[in-house]
Scaffold this motif. Sequence first.
Motif, PDB file in Angstrom:
ATOM      1  N   THR A 119       0.854  -1.228   0.208  1.00  0.00           N
ATOM      2  CA  THR A 119      -0.001  -0.117  -0.067  1.00  0.00           C
ATOM      3  C   THR A 119       0.916   1.188  -0.047  1.00  0.00           C
ATOM      4  O   THR A 119       0.826   2.164  -0.725  1.00  0.00           O
ATOM      5  CB  THR A 119      -1.021  -0.065   1.074  1.00  0.00           C
ATOM      6  N   LEU A 120       1.988   1.106   0.797  1.00  0.00           N
ATOM      7  CA  LEU A 120       2.974   2.446   0.738  1.00  0.00           C
ATOM      8  C   LEU A 120       3.448   2.573  -0.641  1.00  0.00           C
ATOM      9  O   LEU A 120       3.678   3.789  -0.959  1.00  0.00           O
ATOM     10  CB  LEU A 120       3.803   2.275   1.906  1.00  0.00           C
ATOM     11  N   LEU A 153      11.416   4.074   5.552  1.00  0.00           N
ATOM     12  CA  LEU A 153      11.288   3.467   6.847  1.00  0.00           C
ATOM     13  C   LEU A 153      10.608   2.377   6.957  1.00  0.00           C
ATOM     14  O   LEU A 153      11.009   1.353   7.597  1.00  0.00           O
ATOM     15  CB  LEU A 153      10.441   4.475   8.071  1.00  0.00           C
ATOM     16  N   GLY A 154       9.414   2.179   6.239  1.00  0.00           N
ATOM     17  CA  GLY A 154       8.632   1.028   6.070  1.00  0.00           C
ATOM     18  C   GLY A 154       9.477  -0.397   5.556  1.00  0.00           C
ATOM     19  O   GLY A 154       9.480  -1.380   5.931  1.00  0.00           O
ATOM     20  N   ILE A 155      10.325   0.190   4.650  1.00  0.00           N
ATOM     21  CA  ILE A 155      11.075  -1.092   4.150  1.00  0.00           C
ATOM     22  C   ILE A 155      12.220  -1.502   4.891  1.00  0.00           C
ATOM     23  O   ILE A 155      12.644  -2.718   4.958  1.00  0.00           O
ATOM     24  CB  ILE A 155      12.083  -0.383   2.868  1.00  0.00           C
ATOM     25  N   SER A 193       2.898   5.882  -2.670  1.00  0.00           N
ATOM     26  CA  SER A 193       3.974   6.904  -3.332  1.00  0.00           C
ATOM     27  C   SER A 193       3.991   6.906  -4.652  1.00  0.00           C
ATOM     28  O   SER A 193       4.329   8.087  -5.309  1.00  0.00           O
ATOM     29  CB  SER A 193       5.226   6.273  -2.513  1.00  0.00           C
ATOM     30  N   GLY A 194       3.930   5.804  -5.383  1.00  0.00           N
ATOM     31  CA  GLY A 194       3.728   5.705  -6.980  1.00  0.00           C
ATOM     32  C   GLY A 194       2.653   6.561  -7.549  1.00  0.00           C
ATOM     33  O   GLY A 194       3.117   7.349  -8.472  1.00  0.00           O
ATOM     34  N   ILE A 195       1.531   6.604  -6.813  1.00  0.00           N
ATOM     35  CA  ILE A 195       0.441   7.703  -7.298  1.00  0.00           C
ATOM     36  C   ILE A 195       0.641   8.967  -7.181  1.00  0.00           C
ATOM     37  O   ILE A 195       0.445   9.820  -7.717  1.00  0.00           O
ATOM     38  CB  ILE A 195      -1.089   7.050  -6.814  1.00  0.00           C
ATOM     39  N   CYS A 196       1.543   9.196  -5.993  1.00  0.00           N
ATOM     40  CA  CYS A 196       1.834  10.638  -5.472  1.00  0.00           C
ATOM     41  C   CYS A 196       2.997  11.192  -6.652  1.00  0.00           C
ATOM     42  O   CYS A 196       2.874  12.252  -6.984  1.00  0.00           O
ATOM     43  CB  CYS A 196       2.619  10.663  -4.210  1.00  0.00           C
ATOM     44  N   SER A 197       3.638  10.129  -6.847  1.00  0.00           N
ATOM     45  CA  SER A 197       4.706  10.572  -7.918  1.00  0.00           C
ATOM     46  C   SER A 197       4.179  10.937  -9.162  1.00  0.00           C
ATOM     47  O   SER A 197       4.604  11.845 -10.016  1.00  0.00           O
ATOM     48  CB  SER A 197       5.909   9.575  -8.292  1.00  0.00           C
TER      49      SER A 197
END
Length: 192
Positions: A73-74, A106-108, A78-82
Amino acid sequence: MEDTESPVREGTTAQEKDRVLMSNKPLHRFLQKEPRSLGIVLFIFGCAELLMGFQLVGEEASNKIYVPFWLGTLFVVSGICSIYADLHPTKKTVTICLSSYMLCILGITVAIGYRVYGFTHLTYLHFRYRYRKWDTSRLAQVICIESILFISSLCAIPIFIFLCVVACFALKSSRTQVIVQCIPAPPTTTSD
């Protein structure tokens, strides 16, 4: 002051777009690094993480804390935000992208730590059930899926770091402004 207008307008010719994109403004430098294409890559990584996460439901892998679901989901967000920031570049959208990139990094790191722990646990289970044909083949499949997700996370880290650096440079102002405030000294009274 913030630039709320998109630097590249629709209906412009290709030559005008090239001239605008070769500008030295910070948001234009962000657009030169192609955040849309990297956003598509991150979106694909996120979809793969989500879809492979469904295969891990009920397994003793990284599904205890649902790593594939929230990490996927993250990646998707982030892909959609880019992609959106490439289409509508403003300081606000780049700031949102930067925060999502940092959250993904951080999640990675959390996911990598948990997956390394999961690999040790899965290899222990693989050794424990080595005489059961069905269990060993299922554990081998889970280890393969986990290793694919682990490698895709490792491949996504440099992309996120690159996008963080580009977004930080895009948020820097090209003009440094200094405000000088002159406060007069209070009048002194001399008494003789």
